[in-house]
Motif scaffolding. Structure first.
Motif, short mmCIF file in Angstrom:
data_model
loop_
_atom_site.label_atom_id
_atom_site.label_comp_id
_atom_site.label_asym_id
_atom_site.label_seq_id
_atom_site.Cartn_x
_atom_site.Cartn_y
_atom_site.Cartn_z
N ASP A 193 0.54 -1.43 -0.30
CA ASP A 193 -0.08 0.41 0.17
C ASP A 193 1.35 1.18 0.49
O ASP A 193 0.92 1.66 -0.29
N MET A 194 2.28 1.09 0.84
CA MET A 194 3.09 2.31 0.60
C MET A 194 3.27 2.66 -1.06
O MET A 194 3.36 4.24 -1.10
N ARG A 195 3.20 1.65 -2.01
CA ARG A 195 3.87 2.13 -3.48
C ARG A 195 2.36 2.84 -4.01
O ARG A 195 2.75 3.14 -5.32
N ASP A 196 1.28 2.02 -3.91
CA ASP A 196 -0.10 1.45 -4.57
C ASP A 196 -1.01 2.30 -4.32
O ASP A 196 -1.70 2.90 -5.19
N ARG A 197 -1.00 2.22 -2.72
CA ARG A 197 -2.41 2.57 -2.94
C ARG A 197 -2.11 4.33 -2.31
O ARG A 197 -2.10 3.94 -0.66
N VAL A 198 -1.67 5.53 -3.03
CA VAL A 198 -1.68 5.83 -2.07
C VAL A 198 -3.21 7.33 -3.23
O VAL A 198 -3.04 7.20 -4.13
N LEU A 199 -3.37 8.73 -2.52
CA LEU A 199 -3.90 9.83 -2.79
C LEU A 199 -3.36 10.18 -4.84
O LEU A 199 -4.30 10.58 -5.22
N ARG A 200 -1.74 10.27 -4.41
CA ARG A 200 -1.13 10.93 -5.60
C ARG A 200 -0.25 10.65 -6.42
O ARG A 200 0.17 9.90 -4.91
N PRO A 201 0.44 9.88 -7.49
CA PRO A 201 1.55 9.63 -7.51
C PRO A 201 2.60 9.77 -6.93
O PRO A 201 3.25 8.95 -6.88
N ASN A 202 2.87 11.09 -6.70
CA ASN A 202 3.88 11.51 -6.47
C ASN A 202 4.28 10.39 -4.92
O ASN A 202 5.71 11.09 -4.78
N GLU A 203 2.97 10.66 -4.05
CA GLU A 203 2.73 10.07 -3.12
C GLU A 203 3.99 8.82 -2.45
O GLU A 203 3.82 8.35 -1.27
N GLY A 204 3.44 7.90 -3.62
CA GLY A 204 3.81 6.67 -3.72
C GLY A 204 5.34 6.41 -3.85
O GLY A 204 5.95 7.21 -4.37
N ILE A 205 6.00 5.20 -2.64
CA ILE A 205 7.66 5.06 -3.12
C ILE A 205 7.55 4.00 -4.18
O ILE A 205 6.84 2.48 -4.42
N GLN A 206 7.28 4.45 -5.53
CA GLN A 206 7.76 4.16 -6.77
C GLN A 206 9.03 3.23 -6.90
O GLN A 206 8.98 2.20 -7.34
N ARG A 207 10.41 2.96 -5.64
CA ARG A 207 11.39 2.43 -6.46
C ARG A 207 10.80 0.93 -4.95
O ARG A 207 12.20 0.87 -4.63
N LEU A 208 10.77 1.04 -4.66
CA LEU A 208 9.97 -0.06 -3.71
C LEU A 208 9.50 -1.51 -4.26
O LEU A 208 8.55 -1.93 -4.80
N ASP A 209 10.17 -2.30 -3.72
CA ASP A 209 10.71 -3.50 -4.32
C ASP A 209 10.42 -4.66 -2.90
O ASP A 209 11.05 -4.61 -2.33
N ILE A 210 8.90 -5.38 -3.03
CA ILE A 210 8.84 -6.31 -1.84
C ILE A 210 8.89 -7.74 -2.72
O ILE A 210 8.17 -8.14 -3.57
N GLY A 211 10.06 -8.55 -2.02
CA GLY A 211 10.30 -10.16 -2.66
C GLY A 211 10.76 -10.93 -1.70
O GLY A 211 10.89 -10.52 0.00
N ASP A 212 10.89 -11.85 -1.50
CA ASP A 212 11.36 -13.36 -0.76
C ASP A 212 12.75 -13.12 -0.50
O ASP A 212 13.48 -13.14 -1.61
N HIS A 213 12.97 -13.83 0.40
CA HIS A 213 14.57 -14.29 0.63
C HIS A 213 14.40 -15.06 1.66
O HIS A 213 14.78 -15.50 2.36
N VAL A 214 14.87 -16.13 0.68
CA VAL A 214 15.73 -17.24 1.73
C VAL A 214 17.36 -17.83 1.58
O VAL A 214 17.76 -17.46 0.95
N VAL A 215 17.59 -17.69 2.69
CA VAL A 215 19.02 -17.85 3.20
C VAL A 215 19.12 -19.30 4.13
O VAL A 215 18.64 -19.81 4.47
N THR A 216 20.37 -19.77 3.09
CA THR A 216 20.88 -21.45 3.80
C THR A 216 22.27 -21.05 3.28
O THR A 216 22.98 -20.85 2.51
N ARG A 217 23.06 -21.74 4.41
CA ARG A 217 24.58 -22.05 4.59
C ARG A 217 24.69 -22.69 3.54
O ARG A 217 24.41 -24.02 3.74
N GLY A 218 25.96 -22.33 2.23
CA GLY A 218 25.60 -22.79 1.21
C GLY A 218 26.86 -24.01 1.21
O GLY A 218 27.48 -24.66 0.31
#
Length: 586
Positions: free
Chosen positions: A297-322
């Motif tokens: 919602d911080m990126r997509d559901r804002v009142l005006r386009p300039n108020e959104g964090i356009q470069r916000l990327d949300i993803g998965d991060h799976v870590v394991t000792r290799g």
């Protein structure tokens, strides 16, 4: 509810749709030509061992152009060193004494480029400069004056006959030829080094100028082609296999972290807060999805386009000792590789949504799941109400990432929040932004001016580098890694290329303030989302609110990158007290 796991294509949206390389990609491509240590480490890490895992790329950074320019830089370097070495061999065959004098002259200048000498005592540098002056004088005397003296004496001789005149001419020609031979190798080797450096800077000004598209990589060797294709796909994956305990490789260094634990068997109803025998059933997968929605919602559901964090990327991060035992799993009574090693023997770089859900529900397993929130401080352009441009978008290059870990374990909900900061690319690599505005002569002068004595070091070290390159090529051919020959094999990544080319710290105070701003916004959004989720399930949230207030409000930033945690008092006659409710006798 299953997590919305980011696939390969979605993770690459920031770069795949862009027709040109990002700024940070261009800067690290420049590092391939400007920093030999950077180039050698990148090629050794990514191409030598085809079973080595690849760390993730964030913020629009793309590994492929960097590898392309590292390989191209190495080819240019081999050609340069080969030509210089050929001149050395020819010189020793034609004029060995002059070559010894030339090498003797180069040694003190090469020593002056060493870090220990440059940072050492001034008296030592003075002695080396005296040595250098003596070596230059000896070279000039040996090469020029000895040859010139013989030539002058031959020209001043009085010929008494045609035979004497012919002999004097022959002597003059011979002495002039000797002078040319003596100067050929010093002038030739130095000219090759200068031309190479100018060619490097011309490359930086041309193929790496702002707006340059990604290069097209052509590979003749099929093994190298398969490895490059694996790297291209793996850098956009969601699995990080680490070899040096850096679970957040590629995102920078840890800037802030906190954790909160709350009981799940304390509920609130009409009678107030009470403890019950059975804990409330909280699914961490559903909680992660709920938090993800609030963050989106911080990126997509804002009142005006300039108020959104356009470069916000949300993803998965799976870590394991290799580091895995090659054959330590049994499937239908037959030994098979670890589940995170695919059928080709390569480390897996993409976990499925079902696997991610299983990892999130098993907090004591050897693999851990984080929800990753990355904000690229690229900025946005500013326009007034009429659409007129006020200021263009400015790339701050800094990258802020937050990693969220949620675990249900021991009748408790555990929340962990880790913030990492990745500084901009190293300052000297930004030269690719200045060179395109220069003329050819200015670029040539810039190439020579920046290097100076290192040009002489390149001339002297060329034969040794040719030998070393040959030995390395032979070693890589004969000692290609093969996990089948080992019981335990290290698949994990040892470092991130993006981190390797980064500055030591943020470059401006605005970058520091932006990091603080986004950290506060994300952690507040996370805290409120977890509280709302728990309250919907009637879990008592008083303890969570108390701990959240402690970690989010009990820290005051006092300077760039610095903070003080604990009770703080300001103003005249102010005081701060720490109350430790310790048990008697402790």
């Amino acid at each position: 509810m299953v997590l919305n796991s980011s696939g390969t294509d979605s993770l690459r949206d920031t770069s795949a749709n862009a027709p040109q390389m990002s700024n940070v990609t261009r800067y690290l491509c420049a590092a391939a030509y400007l920093d030999s240590g950077f180039r050698d480490k990148v090629l050794g890490e990514l191409l030598f061992d085809r079973y080595r895992a690849v760390p993730p790329s964030y913020g629009g950074f793309d590994l492929m152009p960097v590898i392309h320019h590292c390989r191209r830089s190495r080819t240019m370097l081999v050609v340069r060193d080969g030509l210089i070495t050929a001149f050395w061999i020819i010189g020793f065959l034609m004029a060995p004494l002059s070559m010894i004098a030339w090498a003797f002259t180069l040694v003190p200048f090469v020593l002056l480029t060493a870090d220990r000498v440059r940072r050492g005592p001034a008296f030592l540098r003075l002695l080396i400069w005296l040595w250098a002056a003596y070596a230059v004088f000896w070279l000039i005397f040996l090469v020029f004056f000895s040859e010139a003296a013989g030539l002058v004496s031959a020209l001043l001789a009085r010929p008494s006959s045609y035979e004497d005149l012919y002999a004097a001419g022959a002597v003059s020609s011979s002495l002039a030829g000797g002078l040319v031979q003596a100067l050929l190798v010093p002038a030739g080797t130095l000219a090759i080094a200068v031309v190479y450096r100018i060619a490097i800077y011309m490359t930086l000004a041309g193929t790496l100028r702002p707006g340059t598209p990604e290069p097209i990589t052509r590979v003749a060797h099929p093994g190298t082609g398969r490895r490059l294709d694996y790297i291209r796909r793996a850098q956009w994956g969601n699995v990080t296999m680490y070899a040096n305990e850096d679970a957040f490789m590629g995102a920078g260094s840890i800037e802030r972290s906190w954790s909160i634990a709350v009981e799940l068997d304390r509920v609130r109803d009409a009678l107030g807060a009470r403890r019950q025998d059975e804990p409330v059933d909280i699914d961490p997968v559903e909680l992660h999805a709920f938090v993800r929605g609030r963050l989106v919602d911080m990126r997509d559901r804002v009142l005006r386009p300039n108020e959104g964090i356009q470069r916000l990327d949300i993803g998965d991060h799976v870590v394991t000792r290799g580091t895995f035992t090659v054959n330590d799993w049994q499937r239908e009574r037959a030994p098979v590789a670890h589940p995170f090693i695919d059928k080709d023997g390569l480390p897996r770089f993409l976990a499925t949504p079902e696997e991610i859900a299983a990892i999130a529900r098993h907090p004591q397993g050897g693999v851990r799941y984080y929800q990753r929130v990355t904000i690229n401080n690229a900025g946005q352009e500013i326009r007034d109400l009429r659409g007129n441009l006020v200021a263009p978008a400015e790339d701050q290059e800094a990258l802020t990432s937050a990693f969220i870990y949620l675990a249900v374990e021991g009748r408790m909900l555990y929340t962990q929040f880790v913030v990492t900061v990745l500084p901009p690319a190293f300052g000297p690599y930004h030269v690719v932004d200045r060179l395109p505005t220069m003329t050819g002569g200015q670029i040539a002068w810039e190439a020579v001016k920046v290097l100076r004595l290192r040009l002489l070091r390149d001339v002297l070290a060329a034969p040794a580098r040719v030998v070393r390159t040959g030995v390395q090529a032979l070693r890589q051919t004969m000692m290609a890694p093969d996990p089948r020959k080992h019981i335990v094999y290290p698949y994990g990544s040892r470092f991130s290329v993006r981190e390797l080319g980064a500055s030591e710290s943020l470059q401006t105070h605005i970058q520091v303030l932006d990091v603080s701003k986004y950290v506060r916004m994300i952690e507040q959004r996370l805290t409120e989302a977890v509280l709302d989720f728990l309250e919907e399930r009637e879990v008592e949230t008083g303890a969570y609110r108390l701990q959240a207030a402690g970690v989010t409000m009990n820290t005051v930033t006092v300077s760039a990158g610095g903070s003080v945690s604990g009770p703080i008092a300001f103003g005249q006659h102010a005081s701060a007290t720490v109350h430790n409710n310790a048990r008697p006798g402790t």
